[in-house]
Design an enzyme around this catalytic site. Structure first.
Site, mmCIF file in Angstrom:
data_model
loop_
_atom_site.group_PDB
_atom_site.id
_atom_site.type_symbol
_atom_site.label_atom_id
_atom_site.label_comp_id
_atom_site.label_asym_id
_atom_site.label_seq_id
_atom_site.Cartn_x
_atom_site.Cartn_y
_atom_site.Cartn_z
ATOM 1 N N GLY A 47 0.612 -0.952 -0.217
ATOM 2 C CA GLY A 47 0.363 -0.345 -0.597
ATOM 3 C C GLY A 47 1.052 0.982 0.460
ATOM 4 N N ASP A 230 -1.743 5.244 -6.492
ATOM 5 C CA ASP A 230 0.128 4.829 -6.136
ATOM 6 C C ASP A 230 1.075 6.053 -6.826
ATOM 7 O OD1 ASP A 230 -1.012 1.667 -5.681
ATOM 8 O OD2 ASP A 230 1.030 1.450 -5.401
HETATM 9 O O1 MRU Z 1 1.148 -3.996 -4.643
HETATM 10 P P1 MRU Z 1 -0.404 -3.126 -3.050
HETATM 11 O O2 MRU Z 1 -0.788 -3.890 -2.964
HETATM 12 O O3 MRU Z 1 0.800 -2.665 -2.818
HETATM 13 O O4 MRU Z 1 -0.960 -2.025 -4.077
HETATM 14 C C1 MRU Z 1 -2.069 -1.546 -3.262
HETATM 15 C C2 MRU Z 1 -2.678 -0.812 -4.142
HETATM 16 O O5 MRU Z 1 -2.452 -0.246 -5.538
HETATM 17 C C3 MRU Z 1 -3.576 0.391 -2.997
HETATM 18 O O6 MRU Z 1 -4.725 0.960 -4.171
HETATM 19 C C4 MRU Z 1 -2.743 1.930 -3.552
HETATM 20 O O7 MRU Z 1 -1.366 1.238 -2.878
HETATM 21 C C5 MRU Z 1 -3.173 3.252 -2.554
HETATM 22 S S1 MRU Z 1 -3.361 2.866 -1.045
HETATM 23 C C6 MRU Z 1 -4.443 3.088 -0.232
#
Ligand code: MRU
Length: 330
Positions: A47, A230
């Site tokens: 996240g 992200d």
């Molecule tokens: O690969 P991840 O689980 O880190 O991906 C996370 C996401 O795509 C979330 O939607 C994003 O980081 C926003 S978290 C508030």
């Protein structure tokens, strides 16, 4: 009952291993920046905001305590600057897409006191989440059914959650009836983490396969789509977990609002547009198919498909380049 993905205690960073959830609550104790980088790479912590905060504490581990004696302190300072730079490079390279990672590391490098800075970023994340959650919830109406993708709750921010925070606030205000949760292949952040958080919060939810979104929207079963981000480029293009872009296309097709919830620290004005955002490709073995494969971790949703970007500094609406220039200093 907000989930806590990390804690800094007794000079170590404790990370809740999200790979083991929801089956097991297992904590990893990190005493070196290298261990934090490995936790970020392997998605033990994940996240965008949460990996930024984990990296900030990772910098604290790299910096160590400065000796109390003045002369020893001066001698140690040069060594420490080198250690911090090396840790910064290592942590920054752990994952490429979420700009919060590099942003948090830069904040620590620019501060004189890594621990004070990391703790402040952690506190500020919680405050930003609460504020943007309240603003996002205002868009909801009683009875709404929302669809979300991946996990953008407290586990993903080390605060209250972005998209997850909006859902929580809307629920508390009686403006949310149910959440549809995308499974989020291949690592199932939706199935494993978002449903776990929603259950803990007592929010009615139903898990669906990623490819069910078209059916749900065509049947009129979704009133709003809410996702995290992200990285948001200067023009409002949004990188988020792969599968977000198709949801935005479907939402547009069916006239359903598509909201992105993210703190201002997710906006990167140095990235002009979505095509310039580095998209992480992970090991094809994560697909578990045993055949040649490509494993994109993120995709880009063009700004024109985004109804609003909910930040702690206000709800941004098109034209996004202007709205973003108003709230983001960098
Ligand atoms: O690969 P991840 O689980 O880190 O991906 C996370 C996401 O795509 C979330 O939607 C994003 O980081 C926003 S978290 C508030």
């Amino acid at each position: 009952v907000t989930a806590e993905p990390l804690r800094f205690e007794d000079g170590a960073l404790l990370i809740l291993d999200q790979r083991a959830l929801p089956g097991e609550e297992r904590w990893i104790r990190c005493e070196r920046a290298e261990q934090v980088a490995e936790c970020i790479r392997s998605l033990a912590v994940r996240g965008a905001p949460a990996i930024g905060i984990a990296a900030a504490y990772g910098m604290v581990l790299a910096g160590g305590e400065l000796p109390a004696d003045r002369e020893e302190r001066a001698a140690a300072a040069g060594q420490r600057a080198g250690d911090l730079e090396a840790a910064a490079d290592l942590l920054r390279s752990a994952r490429p897409t979420a700009v919060n990672l590099a942003w948090a590391i830069d904040q620590v490098l620019a501060s004189g006191d890594p621990l004070e800075c990391a703790r402040r970023l952690h506190r500020e994340q919680e405050a930003a989440d609460r504020r943007l959650a309240a603003l996002g919830a205002e868009r909801f109406e009683p009875g709404d059914r929302a669809l979300t993708h991946c996990n953008a709750g407290a586990l993903a921010t080390a605060g209250y959650g972005t998209a997850g925070g909006v859902l929580q606030a809307a629920w508390e205000q009686g403006r949310l009836a149910q959440v549809w949760v995308d499974e989020t292949r291949p690592l199932n952040q939706g199935a494993r983490l978002t449903t776990w958080e929603l259950e803990r919060a007592g929010i009615p939810n139903r898990l669906v396969t990623d490819s069910s979104a078209g059916t749900l929207l065509a049947r009129g079963l979704v009133d709003r789509v809410v996702v995290g981000a992200d990285r948001i480029a200067a023009n409002g293009d949004v990188a988020n977990k792969v599968g977000t872009y198709p949801l935005a296309v479907l939402a547009e097709r069916h006239g359903v609002p598509f909201y992105v919830a993210a703190p201002v620290s997710t906006i990167d004005r140095d990235t002009p547009d979505g095509a310039s955002i580095p998209i992480e490709e992970r090991d094809p073995s994560e697909l578990g198919a045993g055949v040649p494969a490509v494993n994109f971790a993120f995709d880009v949703t063009p700004a024109e498909l985004v109804s609003a970007i909910v930040t702690e500094a206000g709800v941004l609406e098109p034209p996004y380049d202007e709205a973003i220039a108003r709230v983001a200093s960098r």
